[in-house]
Design a protein around this motif. Structure first.
Motif, PDB file in Angstrom:
ATOM      1  N   ILE A  77      -5.352 -27.453  14.348  1.00  0.00           N
ATOM      2  CA  ILE A  77      -6.155 -28.672  14.215  1.00  0.00           C
ATOM      3  C   ILE A  77      -7.400 -28.439  13.362  1.00  0.00           C
ATOM      4  CG2 ILE A  77      -5.310 -29.626  16.374  1.00  0.00           C
ATOM      5  CD1 ILE A  77      -8.040 -28.869  17.630  1.00  0.00           C
ATOM      6  N   CYS A  78      -7.741 -27.170  13.101  1.00  0.00           N
ATOM      7  CA  CYS A  78      -8.924 -26.845  12.299  1.00  0.00           C
ATOM      8  C   CYS A  78      -8.585 -25.741  11.305  1.00  0.00           C
ATOM      9  CB  CYS A  78     -10.078 -26.383  13.193  1.00  0.00           C
ATOM     10  SG  CYS A  78     -10.684 -27.646  14.329  1.00  0.00           S
ATOM     11  N   ALA A  79      -9.399 -25.670  10.248  1.00  0.00           N
ATOM     12  CA  ALA A  79      -9.250 -24.625   9.232  1.00  0.00           C
ATOM     13  C   ALA A  79     -10.634 -24.070   8.915  1.00  0.00           C
ATOM     14  CB  ALA A  79      -8.595 -25.175   7.973  1.00  0.00           C
ATOM     15  N   ARG A  80     -10.779 -22.778   8.935  1.00  0.00           N
ATOM     16  CA  ARG A  80     -12.071 -22.158   8.625  1.00  0.00           C
ATOM     17  C   ARG A  80     -12.381 -22.305   7.138  1.00  0.00           C
ATOM     18  NH1 ARG A  80     -14.242 -18.051  12.116  1.00  0.00           N
ATOM     19  NH2 ARG A  80     -13.199 -18.087  14.132  1.00  0.00           N
ATOM     20  N   VAL A  81     -13.572 -22.782   6.836  1.00  0.00           N
ATOM     21  CA  VAL A  81     -13.945 -22.999   5.440  1.00  0.00           C
ATOM     22  C   VAL A  81     -13.918 -21.690   4.658  1.00  0.00           C
ATOM     23  CG1 VAL A  81     -16.453 -22.752   5.809  1.00  0.00           C
ATOM     24  CG2 VAL A  81     -15.593 -24.179   3.931  1.00  0.00           C
ATOM     25  N   GLU A  82     -14.201 -20.566   5.332  1.00  0.00           N
ATOM     26  CA  GLU A  82     -14.247 -19.276   4.644  1.00  0.00           C
ATOM     27  C   GLU A  82     -12.875 -18.841   4.129  1.00  0.00           C
ATOM     28  OE1 GLU A  82     -16.357 -18.504   8.656  1.00  0.00           O
ATOM     29  OE2 GLU A  82     -15.151 -20.114   7.765  1.00  0.00           O
ATOM     30  N   VAL A 150      -6.017 -31.256   9.120  1.00  0.00           N
ATOM     31  CA  VAL A 150      -6.872 -30.380   9.908  1.00  0.00           C
ATOM     32  C   VAL A 150      -8.313 -30.644   9.508  1.00  0.00           C
ATOM     33  CG1 VAL A 150      -5.142 -28.572  10.208  1.00  0.00           C
ATOM     34  CG2 VAL A 150      -6.679 -28.493   8.228  1.00  0.00           C
ATOM     35  N   ILE A 151      -9.241 -30.348  10.405  1.00  0.00           N
ATOM     36  CA  ILE A 151     -10.668 -30.496  10.133  1.00  0.00           C
ATOM     37  C   ILE A 151     -11.223 -29.146   9.698  1.00  0.00           C
ATOM     38  CG2 ILE A 151     -12.923 -30.944  11.190  1.00  0.00           C
ATOM     39  CD1 ILE A 151     -11.492 -32.996  12.997  1.00  0.00           C
ATOM     40  N   VAL A 152     -11.998 -29.148   8.620  1.00  0.00           N
ATOM     41  CA  VAL A 152     -12.584 -27.913   8.100  1.00  0.00           C
ATOM     42  C   VAL A 152     -13.834 -27.575   8.920  1.00  0.00           C
ATOM     43  CG1 VAL A 152     -13.609 -26.792   6.086  1.00  0.00           C
ATOM     44  CG2 VAL A 152     -11.687 -28.380   5.789  1.00  0.00           C
ATOM     45  N   THR A 153     -13.912 -26.328   9.380  1.00  0.00           N
ATOM     46  CA  THR A 153     -15.042 -25.913  10.211  1.00  0.00           C
ATOM     47  C   THR A 153     -15.824 -24.782   9.559  1.00  0.00           C
ATOM     48  OG1 THR A 153     -13.780 -24.263  11.478  1.00  0.00           O
ATOM     49  CG2 THR A 153     -13.778 -26.543  12.298  1.00  0.00           C
ATOM     50  N   GLU A 154     -17.064 -24.638  10.023  1.00  0.00           N
ATOM     51  CA  GLU A 154     -17.937 -23.585   9.536  1.00  0.00           C
ATOM     52  C   GLU A 154     -18.618 -22.909  10.720  1.00  0.00           C
ATOM     53  OE1 GLU A 154     -21.323 -25.010   7.372  1.00  0.00           O
ATOM     54  OE2 GLU A 154     -21.599 -26.710   8.694  1.00  0.00           O
ATOM     55  N   ASP A 155     -19.281 -21.792  10.435  1.00  0.00           N
ATOM     56  CA  ASP A 155     -20.064 -21.088  11.444  1.00  0.00           C
ATOM     57  C   ASP A 155     -21.250 -21.962  11.821  1.00  0.00           C
ATOM     58  OD1 ASP A 155     -21.611 -19.389  12.955  1.00  0.00           O
ATOM     59  OD2 ASP A 155     -21.350 -17.669  11.628  1.00  0.00           O
ATOM     60  N   SER A 156     -21.456 -22.182  13.117  1.00  0.00           N
ATOM     61  CA  SER A 156     -22.551 -23.053  13.541  1.00  0.00           C
ATOM     62  C   SER A 156     -23.827 -22.281  13.861  1.00  0.00           C
ATOM     63  CB  SER A 156     -22.131 -23.863  14.771  1.00  0.00           C
ATOM     64  OG  SER A 156     -21.759 -23.015  15.825  1.00  0.00           O
TER      65      SER A 156
END
Length: 232
Positions: A77-82, A150-156
């Motif tokens: 459901i998510c993909a790491r932007v890195e 999927v939603i792109v995610t980053e380190d928060s």
């Protein structure tokens, strides 16, 4: 990492926030209803820029390869932007399937007294949230495989609500349009996703009722966003 989100406004509302005011620039594919508790496997709107037009497409939240589908594996459901640009899994989407998932906010959870406590996260400003996304869906192409996003995610960093180390990449309208634009070079799109996400300081969050934890078509109303009264 965003396991649920709210999408209760109309396509016109989100299009206006993107400064797409001309009616011919707005098309919807499929029906949809307002949701205050969108879960993986459901079909909320995603926005795609195609031939100069905004397409609002009801699309499955989740992606898996044909091999994973045959093995009945759970979709991502998510993909790491890195990793999404260079990794083999999402690289083809980063090149041709950059989309926006419009929202008013999303949910995260903490563990309190052995129970999952949901929090609602939204912008301080009265403005929609445009989450960067990736899809294998292609307009005007007959596809025989499962399609989804999927939603792109980053380190928060310190973490929103201090409970999770990942958060969605949220873009301002100008950056959201550039991210979606097929003419935007991949390198520029990667820079937008990695450096232009709205900062944590521009968000607020509060605890909401544990009813959010239950995925149910009948459990879907604005009351899910109301802060709980902890002193009650």
């Amino acid at each position: 990492m965003c396991g649920r989100f709210e999408q209760s406004e109309t396509p016109r509302y989100y299009a206006d926030a993107l400064s797409a005011h001309i009616s011919k620039q707005l098309k919807t594919l499929g029906d949809n209803s307002p949701s205050y508790n969108v879960a993986p496997g459901q079909r909320p709107w995603m926005i795609m820029l195609h031939s100069g037009e905004l397409l609002f497409i009801g699309m499955n939240w989740g992606y898996r390869t044909p091999k994973e589908a045959a093995e009945k594996k759970k979709p991502w459901i998510c993909a790491r932007v890195e990793k999404s640009r260079t990794g083999s899994y999402f690289r083809h989407m980063f090149s041709e399937g950059r989309v926006i998932i419009p929202s008013g906010g999303w949910y995260e959870w903490s563990l309190e007294n052995g129970k999952k406590q949901p929090w609602y996260i939204t912008r301080r400003a009265n403005a929609p949230i445009f989450m960067a996304g990736l899809t294998n869906f292609r307009p005007d192409v007959e596809q025989t495989v499962e399609t989804g996003f999927v939603i792109v995610t980053e380190d928060s960093g310190a973490g929103m609500v201090d409970i999770h180390d990942r958060r969605p990449v949220v873009l301002e309208p100008e950056d959201a349009l550039a991210w979606m634009n097929p003419d935007t070079p991949v390198e520029e799109a990667a820079q937008i996703a990695q450096t232009r996400s709205i900062s944590t300081e521009q968000f607020v969050w509060w605890k909401v009722d544990r009813a959010v934890n239950r995925v149910d078509p009948n459990n879907n109303g604005k009351h899910l966003l109301v802060p709980i009264n902890e002193s009650a």
